[in-house]
Write an enzyme that holds these catalytic residues in place. Structure first.
Site, PDB file in Angstrom:
ATOM      1  N   ASP A  46       0.838  -1.204   0.000  1.00  0.00           N
ATOM      2  CA  ASP A  46       0.000   0.000   0.000  1.00  0.00           C
ATOM      3  C   ASP A  46       0.874   1.257   0.000  1.00  0.00           C
ATOM      4  O   ASP A  46       0.365   2.377  -0.063  1.00  0.00           O
ATOM      5  CB  ASP A  46      -1.005  -0.014   1.163  1.00  0.00           C
ATOM      6  CG  ASP A  46      -0.350   0.033   2.532  1.00  0.00           C
ATOM      7  OD1 ASP A  46       0.891  -0.057   2.615  1.00  0.00           O
ATOM      8  OD2 ASP A  46      -1.089   0.161   3.533  1.00  0.00           O
ATOM      9  N   SER A  47       2.206   1.078   0.023  1.00  0.00           N
ATOM     10  CA  SER A  47       3.132   2.200  -0.193  1.00  0.00           C
ATOM     11  C   SER A  47       2.865   2.850  -1.539  1.00  0.00           C
ATOM     12  O   SER A  47       3.310   3.970  -1.792  1.00  0.00           O
ATOM     13  CB  SER A  47       4.579   1.717  -0.115  1.00  0.00           C
ATOM     14  OG  SER A  47       4.785   0.600  -0.965  1.00  0.00           O
ATOM     15  N   ASP A  85      -0.976  -6.458  -0.339  1.00  0.00           N
ATOM     16  CA  ASP A  85      -1.088  -5.775   0.950  1.00  0.00           C
ATOM     17  C   ASP A  85      -2.539  -5.411   1.248  1.00  0.00           C
ATOM     18  O   ASP A  85      -3.247  -4.899   0.362  1.00  0.00           O
ATOM     19  CB  ASP A  85      -0.272  -4.472   0.862  1.00  0.00           C
ATOM     20  CG  ASP A  85       0.406  -4.110   2.153  1.00  0.00           C
ATOM     21  OD1 ASP A  85       0.259  -4.845   3.140  1.00  0.00           O
ATOM     22  OD2 ASP A  85       1.114  -3.080   2.163  1.00  0.00           O
ATOM     23  N   LYS A 115      -0.545  -9.514   3.104  1.00  0.00           N
ATOM     24  CA  LYS A 115       0.199  -8.950   4.241  1.00  0.00           C
ATOM     25  C   LYS A 115      -0.716  -7.991   4.990  1.00  0.00           C
ATOM     26  O   LYS A 115      -1.528  -7.302   4.364  1.00  0.00           O
ATOM     27  CB  LYS A 115       1.445  -8.202   3.768  1.00  0.00           C
ATOM     28  CG  LYS A 115       2.219  -7.544   4.915  1.00  0.00           C
ATOM     29  CD  LYS A 115       3.504  -6.911   4.468  1.00  0.00           C
ATOM     30  CE  LYS A 115       3.342  -5.529   3.906  1.00  0.00           C
ATOM     31  NZ  LYS A 115       2.756  -4.542   4.831  1.00  0.00           N
ATOM     32  N   GLU A 188       9.839  -3.694  10.289  1.00  0.00           N
ATOM     33  CA  GLU A 188      10.164  -2.398   9.678  1.00  0.00           C
ATOM     34  C   GLU A 188      10.604  -1.389  10.735  1.00  0.00           C
ATOM     35  O   GLU A 188       9.972  -1.252  11.793  1.00  0.00           O
ATOM     36  CB  GLU A 188       8.941  -1.841   8.920  1.00  0.00           C
ATOM     37  CG  GLU A 188       9.236  -0.453   8.335  1.00  0.00           C
ATOM     38  CD  GLU A 188       8.248   0.033   7.295  1.00  0.00           C
ATOM     39  OE1 GLU A 188       7.328  -0.703   6.926  1.00  0.00           O
ATOM     40  OE2 GLU A 188       8.434   1.183   6.843  1.00  0.00           O
TER      41      GLU A 188
HETATM   42  O1  KIV Z   1       3.555  -1.097   1.653  1.00  0.00           O
HETATM   43  C1  KIV Z   1       4.722  -1.504   1.556  1.00  0.00           C
HETATM   44  O2  KIV Z   1       5.392  -1.338   0.523  1.00  0.00           O
HETATM   45  C2  KIV Z   1       5.286  -2.207   2.685  1.00  0.00           C
HETATM   46  C3  KIV Z   1       6.747  -2.549   2.633  1.00  0.00           C
HETATM   47  C4  KIV Z   1       7.520  -1.313   2.859  1.00  0.00           C
HETATM   48  C5  KIV Z   1       7.109  -3.607   3.582  1.00  0.00           C
HETATM   49  O3  KIV Z   1       4.611  -2.480   3.622  1.00  0.00           O
END
Ligand code: KIV
Length: 286
Positions: A46-47, A85, A115, A188
């Site tokens: 979700d980044s 995610d 995740k 993280e």
């Molecule tokens: O959203 C994301 O990209 C993440 C990674 C930084 C682990 O959670």
């Protein structure tokens, strides 16, 4: 093509000398580049809210957007394990909703695992998702969906006593995630000694980001690795290229060439049959 990476393959890499290499991707071209380069696990994180959509935090990202981006990467991926995610509020409201949304990432997005962020507080949610055979990766430490509680994207468990028992709570979170049935956990933004301690206590692999070298694997945000951000990358990220510069130079050259008439040249143009025949006739007549 090398053999497809599966969840059992990732589990087998626990404690080995061959670290799990993970990276994010959000669309077809970069999904293919990352897969072909030999990454073991691709996370559609979700980044994307920050590095693709240009938002300040990951909080506004929706389930529909996650499914959309997952599907693009799923089409590109051949070897890597694809993890989708779960975005903010897609799994915190109820366990029922969490299982349904995890299922969407698998059924509609083509992901092979999901995740979610959190430790003890989401253990029942992890258990419920894993119980329907959807592999779950945990995520503890600096959890970007908790940005407002943390007061920013801040390293967690740094100083003993900064919040009483914070380091101990992170160990508890990691153990709860493992006990609930996660197959791996992202650590993280935590100090390297704490990450080493947690890695030593768990039987599932830890995937570090800003957590030092002693994890079972590493993950970074693709745009930080490629230098595809107009802002400074976080301290823990390593920039392996400056694609912002490369892309800017290419577009500036295009602007210049269209402006001064260099592009398009004859080579980049089509010729009508009439003009080709005229040229052939002229050549034949000497
Ligand atoms: O959203 C994301 O990209 C993440 C990674 C930084 C682990 O959670």
């Amino acid at each position: 093509m090398e053999r497809k990476v599966t969840v059992p393959d990732v589990l087998k890499r626990k404690g080995g000398s061959n670290p799990i290499v993970a990276l994010t991707a959000y669309d077809f071209p970069f999904g293919r580049i990352v897969d072909e380069a030999g990454v073991d696990m691709i996370l559609v994180g979700d980044s994307l809210g920050m590095v693709v959509q240009g938002m300040e935090t990951t909080l506004p990202v929706t389930m529909d957007e996650m499914v959309y981006h997952c599907r693009m990467v799923a089409r590109a991926r051949r070897r890597a394990l694809l993890v989708g995610d779960l975005p903010f509020l897609s799994y915190q409201v109820s366990v029922h909703k969490a299982v349904a949304n995890a299922g969407r990432l698998i059924k509609e997005g083509g992901a092979e695992a999901v995740k979610l962020e959190g430790g003890l507080a989401v253990a029942d949610t992890i258990r419920a998702i894993a119980s329907v055979d959807i592999p779950v990766m945990g995520h503890i430490g600096l959890t970007p969906q908790s940005v407002h509680r943390m007061g920013g994207h801040k390293v967690q468990g740094k100083r003993r006593g900064e919040r009483p028992g914070q380091r101990e709570r992170l160990v508890e979170d990691a153990l709860a995630v493992e006990e609930a049935g996660a197959f791996a956990v992202v650590l993280e933004g935590i100090p390297l000694d704490l990450a080493a301690d947690i890695t030593g206590q768990l039987t599932i692999p830890t995937i570090g980001i800003g957590a030092g070298p002693h994890c079972d694997g590493q993950i970074l945000v693709l745009h930080d690795v490629l230098g595809l951000c107009d802002q400074l990358s976080p301290k823990f990220a390593k920039r392996y290229a400056n694609l912002w510069q490369v892309a800017g130079d290419a577009v500036r050259a295009y602007v210049r060439e269209v402006g001064n008439g260099t592009f398009p040249s004859e080579d980049h143009s089509f010729h009508s049959l009439v003009s080709v025949q005229r040229e052939e006739k002229a050549a034949a007549e000497g």
